[in-house]
Design an enzyme around this catalytic site. Structure first.
Site, mmCIF file in Angstrom:
data_model
loop_
_atom_site.group_PDB
_atom_site.id
_atom_site.type_symbol
_atom_site.label_atom_id
_atom_site.label_comp_id
_atom_site.label_asym_id
_atom_site.label_seq_id
_atom_site.Cartn_x
_atom_site.Cartn_y
_atom_site.Cartn_z
ATOM 1 N N GLY A 38 0.817 -1.277 0.001
ATOM 2 C CA GLY A 38 -0.203 0.087 0.028
ATOM 3 C C GLY A 38 0.903 0.996 -0.044
ATOM 4 O O GLY A 38 2.239 1.273 0.158
ATOM 5 N N SER A 121 -12.889 -14.808 -3.607
ATOM 6 C CA SER A 121 -13.485 -15.746 -4.462
ATOM 7 C C SER A 121 -12.624 -16.973 -5.132
ATOM 8 O O SER A 121 -13.028 -17.914 -5.572
ATOM 9 C CB SER A 121 -14.047 -15.044 -5.757
ATOM 10 O OG SER A 121 -13.038 -14.457 -6.313
ATOM 11 N N TYR A 144 -2.290 -18.773 -1.793
ATOM 12 C CA TYR A 144 -3.375 -17.667 -1.626
ATOM 13 C C TYR A 144 -4.709 -17.851 -1.254
ATOM 14 O O TYR A 144 -5.355 -17.606 -0.331
ATOM 15 C CB TYR A 144 -3.045 -16.749 -2.718
ATOM 16 C CG TYR A 144 -3.918 -15.512 -2.524
ATOM 17 C CD1 TYR A 144 -3.914 -14.355 -1.545
ATOM 18 C CD2 TYR A 144 -4.982 -15.399 -3.394
ATOM 19 C CE1 TYR A 144 -4.814 -13.301 -1.620
ATOM 20 C CE2 TYR A 144 -6.106 -14.372 -3.165
ATOM 21 C CZ TYR A 144 -5.815 -13.229 -2.328
ATOM 22 O OH TYR A 144 -6.685 -12.356 -2.230
ATOM 23 N N VAL A 188 -4.981 -7.772 -12.953
ATOM 24 C CA VAL A 188 -4.880 -7.792 -14.525
ATOM 25 C C VAL A 188 -5.403 -6.394 -15.058
ATOM 26 O O VAL A 188 -4.923 -5.842 -15.817
ATOM 27 C CB VAL A 188 -5.651 -8.744 -15.095
ATOM 28 C CG1 VAL A 188 -7.039 -8.767 -14.836
ATOM 29 C CG2 VAL A 188 -5.429 -8.935 -16.665
HETATM 30 N N1 NAD Z 1 -8.128 -7.114 -5.431
HETATM 31 C C1 NAD Z 1 -8.918 -7.743 -5.602
HETATM 32 O O1 NAD Z 1 -9.506 -8.196 -6.446
HETATM 33 C C2 NAD Z 1 -8.935 -8.980 -4.244
HETATM 34 C C3 NAD Z 1 -9.688 -10.064 -4.537
HETATM 35 C C4 NAD Z 1 -10.026 -10.772 -3.112
HETATM 36 C C5 NAD Z 1 -9.850 -10.608 -1.910
HETATM 37 N N2 NAD Z 1 -9.022 -9.333 -1.732
HETATM 38 C C6 NAD Z 1 -8.653 -9.196 -0.759
HETATM 39 O O2 NAD Z 1 -8.605 -7.680 -0.194
HETATM 40 C C7 NAD Z 1 -7.815 -7.089 0.631
HETATM 41 C C8 NAD Z 1 -7.294 -5.808 0.132
HETATM 42 O O3 NAD Z 1 -6.611 -6.045 -1.193
HETATM 43 P P1 NAD Z 1 -6.061 -5.053 -2.241
HETATM 44 O O4 NAD Z 1 -6.461 -5.423 -3.611
HETATM 45 O O5 NAD Z 1 -6.752 -3.798 -1.749
HETATM 46 O O6 NAD Z 1 -4.610 -5.258 -1.968
HETATM 47 P P2 NAD Z 1 -3.466 -4.053 -1.576
HETATM 48 O O7 NAD Z 1 -2.151 -4.759 -1.604
HETATM 49 O O8 NAD Z 1 -3.805 -2.964 -2.277
HETATM 50 O O9 NAD Z 1 -3.879 -3.883 0.012
HETATM 51 C C9 NAD Z 1 -3.280 -4.827 1.113
HETATM 52 C C10 NAD Z 1 -2.850 -3.721 2.192
HETATM 53 O O10 NAD Z 1 -2.224 -4.351 3.206
HETATM 54 C C11 NAD Z 1 -1.108 -4.108 3.597
HETATM 55 N N3 NAD Z 1 -0.345 -4.835 4.231
HETATM 56 C C12 NAD Z 1 0.303 -6.271 3.831
HETATM 57 N N4 NAD Z 1 0.616 -6.887 4.654
HETATM 58 C C13 NAD Z 1 0.452 -6.304 5.919
HETATM 59 C C14 NAD Z 1 1.109 -6.403 7.335
HETATM 60 N N5 NAD Z 1 1.713 -7.507 7.705
HETATM 61 N N6 NAD Z 1 0.476 -5.617 8.122
HETATM 62 C C15 NAD Z 1 -0.128 -4.401 8.024
HETATM 63 N N7 NAD Z 1 -0.443 -4.188 6.700
HETATM 64 C C16 NAD Z 1 -0.114 -4.944 5.528
HETATM 65 C C17 NAD Z 1 -0.442 -3.576 2.161
HETATM 66 O O11 NAD Z 1 0.566 -2.369 2.715
HETATM 67 C C18 NAD Z 1 -1.542 -2.851 1.482
HETATM 68 O O12 NAD Z 1 -1.854 -1.428 1.849
HETATM 69 C C19 NAD Z 1 -6.748 -8.281 0.931
HETATM 70 O O13 NAD Z 1 -7.191 -8.913 1.909
HETATM 71 C C20 NAD Z 1 -7.092 -9.126 -0.445
HETATM 72 O O14 NAD Z 1 -6.663 -10.632 -0.303
HETATM 73 C C21 NAD Z 1 -8.702 -8.653 -2.982
#
Ligand code: NAD
Length: 314
Positions: A38, A121, A144, A188
């Site tokens: 992030g 999902s 994952y 993607v």
């Molecule tokens: N983007 C998608 O399509 C999608 C789909 C299914 C699930 N998710 C889930 O949604 C959530 C958010 O995903 P996103 O797409 O915003 O990804 P992202 O990488 O933008 O956000 C994840 C955030 O978690 C922070 N992070 C990682 N490890 C950490 C730690 N140890 N301590 C504190 N912070 C930590 C990162 O710095 C980042 O800001 C995740 O849990 C992901 O598994 C996302």
């Protein structure tokens, strides 16, 4: 006055939840993020209205005090990538499973009102039937997918055994402004946006006929707020998709049409751990949470492209 905590709040989806909370009038919003994937820039315009804690969910002591007494914790922090979990299974496991366990333990100890968990999902794997319904057997195909599924089970156990309210939302390929396109592990559509702005071909792994239920990030943030408020849903799991299905070839064709740039995609071998097709049955989320996605794929993609264009020009 309610207190909200967003783990991973400097990330793509977490920062959208932070902005949605502020728009809804929240006065106390705290973010926990170690900035692994992030960026503080994602919170730039709201920084004065929130507490930002650079902290790691793998460290119980770092996060316990921040969670204490919160009304709702939105747990988004994770390493959110199938291929990265295959290349680097250890940190992925430590953050996605042990970190989630810490968040739940700290929430229980700190008397948190509810944890809304970002599930995935990908837990379904390749199902024989579409759309995917919550009652289907899960067949995770990657570390994952399994890690996110373990988090769901932990939420359910913390609800049933310890009485901590939890709701798990299985996101289906979320896209929109602020999704970081800078790594090969990026989502993607963010890579498609970067490719079209840089006028170079994206690489599609496989023949491009794999399909996804792409969901606009604002719809996901709204659903999180609804999941935080809904009554009698503790321990439950909901699909947080749109109900549609778009192939990667269709998505790349749309990006080219919206941008007015024509570039053929390159194709590479299919990637291990990738699910072929994904589409949500949203019946349960509509019924229990009032899920009502507002953005068609074309609307969402137009907004997303505008945002990437502005960001590139800034
Ligand atoms: N983007 C998608 O399509 C999608 C789909 C299914 C699930 N998710 C889930 O949604 C959530 C958010 O995903 P996103 O797409 O915003 O990804 P992202 O990488 O933008 O956000 C994840 C955030 O978690 C922070 N992070 C990682 N490890 C950490 C730690 N140890 N301590 C504190 N912070 C930590 C990162 O710095 C980042 O800001 C995740 O849990 C992901 O598994 C996302």
């Amino acid at each position: 006055m309610s207190r909200y905590v967003v783990t991973g709040g400097a990330g793509f989806i977490g920062s959208a939840i932070v902005r949605a909370l502020l728009r809804a009038g929240a006065s106390e919003v705290a973010v926990i993020d170690n900035l692994l994937t992030g960026h503080e820039l994602n919170l730039d315009e709201v920084r004065g209205s929130i507490e930002f804690h650079r902290a790691d969910i793998r460290n119980y002591d770092e996060i316990a005090g921040i969670l204490r007494g919160a009304d709702v914790v939105f747990h988004e922090a994770a390493i959110p990538s199938v291929p990265r979990s295959i290349d680097e299974p250890v940190p992925s496991h430590e953050i996605n499973i042990n970190g989630t366990f810490n968040v739940l333990l700290a929430a229980k100890a700190g008397g948190v009102g509810r944890v809304v968990y970002a599930a995935s999902s990908s837990a379904y794997g390749d199902t024989e039937v579409l759309p995917k319904v919550e009652a289907m057997i899960t067949r995770p195909k990657s570390p994952y997918a399994l890690q996110k599924l373990v988090g769901e089970y932990y939420c359910n156990i913390f609800s049933g055994v310890y009485g901590l309210e939890t709701v798990a939302l299985r996101y289906f390929n979320v896209y929109g402004p602020r999704q970081d396109p800078s790594s090969p592990y990026s989502g993607v559509l963010s890579i498609f946006m970067k490719s079209v702005l840089e006028r170079c071909s994206p690489t599609i792994f496989g023949d491009g006929e794999q399909s996804r239920d792409f969901t606009y990030v604002e719809d996901v943030a709204e659903l999180n707020l609804k999941a935080a408020r809904a009554k009698n849903v503790s321990g439950n799991l909901y699909n947080a998709g749109n109900g549609g299905r778009i192939t990667l070839n269709q998505a790349w064709a749309l990006v080219q049409r919206l941008s007015g740039v024509e570039i053929p995609a390159k194709y590479g071998p299919p990637r291990a751990g990738d699910v072929h097709d994904s589409q949500a049955d949203t019946t349960r989320a509509v019924r229990d949470l009032g899920h009502a996605p507002k953005f068609s794929f074309e609307d969402g993609m137009r907004r997303t492209l505008e945002w990437y264009r502005r960001a590139a020009a800034a």
